[in-house]
Write a protein that holds these residues in place. Sequence first.
Motif, mmCIF file in Angstrom:
data_model
loop_
_atom_site.group_PDB
_atom_site.id
_atom_site.type_symbol
_atom_site.label_atom_id
_atom_site.label_comp_id
_atom_site.label_asym_id
_atom_site.label_seq_id
_atom_site.Cartn_x
_atom_site.Cartn_y
_atom_site.Cartn_z
ATOM 1 N N ILE A 174 0.845 -1.186 0.000
ATOM 2 C CA ILE A 174 0.000 0.000 0.000
ATOM 3 C C ILE A 174 0.885 1.242 0.000
ATOM 4 C CG2 ILE A 174 -0.199 0.080 2.522
ATOM 5 C CD1 ILE A 174 -3.108 1.066 2.131
ATOM 6 N N SER A 175 0.446 2.266 -0.716
ATOM 7 C CA SER A 175 1.179 3.523 -0.744
ATOM 8 C C SER A 175 0.196 4.661 -0.958
ATOM 9 C CB SER A 175 2.247 3.507 -1.842
ATOM 10 O OG SER A 175 1.647 3.341 -3.112
ATOM 11 N N ARG A 176 0.677 5.863 -0.800
ATOM 12 C CA ARG A 176 -0.188 7.022 -0.970
ATOM 13 C C ARG A 176 0.605 8.189 -1.516
ATOM 14 N NH1 ARG A 176 -2.767 8.099 4.620
ATOM 15 N NH2 ARG A 176 -3.579 9.981 3.578
ATOM 16 N N ASP A 177 -0.109 9.085 -2.191
ATOM 17 C CA ASP A 177 0.463 10.330 -2.680
ATOM 18 C C ASP A 177 -0.506 11.421 -2.263
ATOM 19 O OD1 ASP A 177 1.251 12.587 -4.143
ATOM 20 O OD2 ASP A 177 1.992 11.382 -5.802
ATOM 21 N N ASN A 178 -0.210 12.078 -1.164
ATOM 22 C CA ASN A 178 -1.150 13.062 -0.625
ATOM 23 C C ASN A 178 -1.312 14.269 -1.549
ATOM 24 O OD1 ASN A 178 -1.773 11.544 1.655
ATOM 25 N ND2 ASN A 178 -0.153 12.469 2.877
ATOM 26 N N ALA A 179 -0.271 14.621 -2.253
ATOM 27 C CA ALA A 179 -0.367 15.756 -3.169
ATOM 28 C C ALA A 179 -1.361 15.468 -4.297
ATOM 29 C CB ALA A 179 0.998 16.083 -3.745
ATOM 30 N N LYS A 180 -1.386 14.229 -4.756
ATOM 31 C CA LYS A 180 -2.316 13.838 -5.817
ATOM 32 C C LYS A 180 -3.639 13.338 -5.254
ATOM 33 C CE LYS A 180 1.259 12.570 -9.163
ATOM 34 N NZ LYS A 180 1.826 11.477 -10.013
ATOM 35 N N LYS A 181 -3.733 13.218 -3.931
ATOM 36 C CA LYS A 181 -4.937 12.723 -3.262
ATOM 37 C C LYS A 181 -5.269 11.310 -3.725
ATOM 38 C CE LYS A 181 -7.152 16.469 -4.451
ATOM 39 N NZ LYS A 181 -8.233 17.470 -4.629
ATOM 40 N N MET A 182 -4.247 10.478 -3.754
ATOM 41 C CA MET A 182 -4.394 9.120 -4.242
ATOM 42 C C MET A 182 -3.820 8.115 -3.247
ATOM 43 S SD MET A 182 -5.852 9.225 -7.274
ATOM 44 C CE MET A 182 -5.416 7.629 -7.962
ATOM 45 N N VAL A 183 -4.435 6.945 -3.212
ATOM 46 C CA VAL A 183 -3.933 5.798 -2.455
ATOM 47 C C VAL A 183 -3.866 4.624 -3.423
ATOM 48 C CG1 VAL A 183 -4.282 4.310 -0.462
ATOM 49 C CG2 VAL A 183 -5.023 6.691 -0.375
ATOM 50 N N TYR A 184 -2.840 3.806 -3.260
ATOM 51 C CA TYR A 184 -2.610 2.716 -4.203
ATOM 52 C C TYR A 184 -2.478 1.384 -3.475
ATOM 53 C CZ TYR A 184 -1.237 6.778 -6.968
ATOM 54 O OH TYR A 184 -1.208 7.995 -7.591
ATOM 55 N N LEU A 185 -2.756 0.323 -4.200
ATOM 56 C CA LEU A 185 -2.508 -1.023 -3.698
ATOM 57 C C LEU A 185 -1.877 -1.822 -4.832
ATOM 58 C CD1 LEU A 185 -2.864 -2.919 -1.242
ATOM 59 C CD2 LEU A 185 -4.923 -3.795 -2.375
ATOM 60 N N GLN A 186 -0.581 -2.075 -4.704
ATOM 61 C CA GLN A 186 0.118 -2.915 -5.669
ATOM 62 C C GLN A 186 -0.014 -4.356 -5.221
ATOM 63 O OE1 GLN A 186 1.852 -2.142 -8.630
ATOM 64 N NE2 GLN A 186 1.867 -4.385 -8.806
ATOM 65 N N MET A 187 -0.581 -5.183 -6.090
ATOM 66 C CA MET A 187 -0.829 -6.585 -5.758
ATOM 67 C C MET A 187 0.001 -7.465 -6.670
ATOM 68 S SD MET A 187 -4.958 -6.444 -5.210
ATOM 69 C CE MET A 187 -5.279 -6.141 -6.935
#
Length: 123
Positions: free
Chosen positions: A69-82
């Motif tokens: 799991i990761s996030r980019d607060n500037a882009k307002k995004m959260v990710y899940l690499q599976m």
Amino acid sequence: VQLQAFGGGLVQPGGSLKLSCAASTRTLSAYNMAWFRQAPGKVREFVAAVSRIGSQTLYGDSVKGRFTISRDNAKKMVYLQMNTLKPEDTAVYYCALHNGLRIPTAPEQYIDWGQGTLVTVSS
């Protein structure tokens, strides 16, 4: 806060997929974020969570070492690499938002949810 999860699809066992979650808030850094999943006939399961600035992450036992799991607060995004996906990873995946201090793993402690994106792992 409105959350929109996307990126699901059909993938073969052993394959990879990256989910994304877009948040409507101006201050995503104010919230812990998480991914949950729910397979047909099963309860909603904690997958992963990340703290406000990304300094802490938690993973469910079934995905440790395979998902990130990761996030980019500037882009307002959260990710899940599976990675190394298995048929048992098949589920609808939801992103969720928490506004407390510690990162919880219980779904009832999350206040906002996205609509879900379906991941199917099958050959």
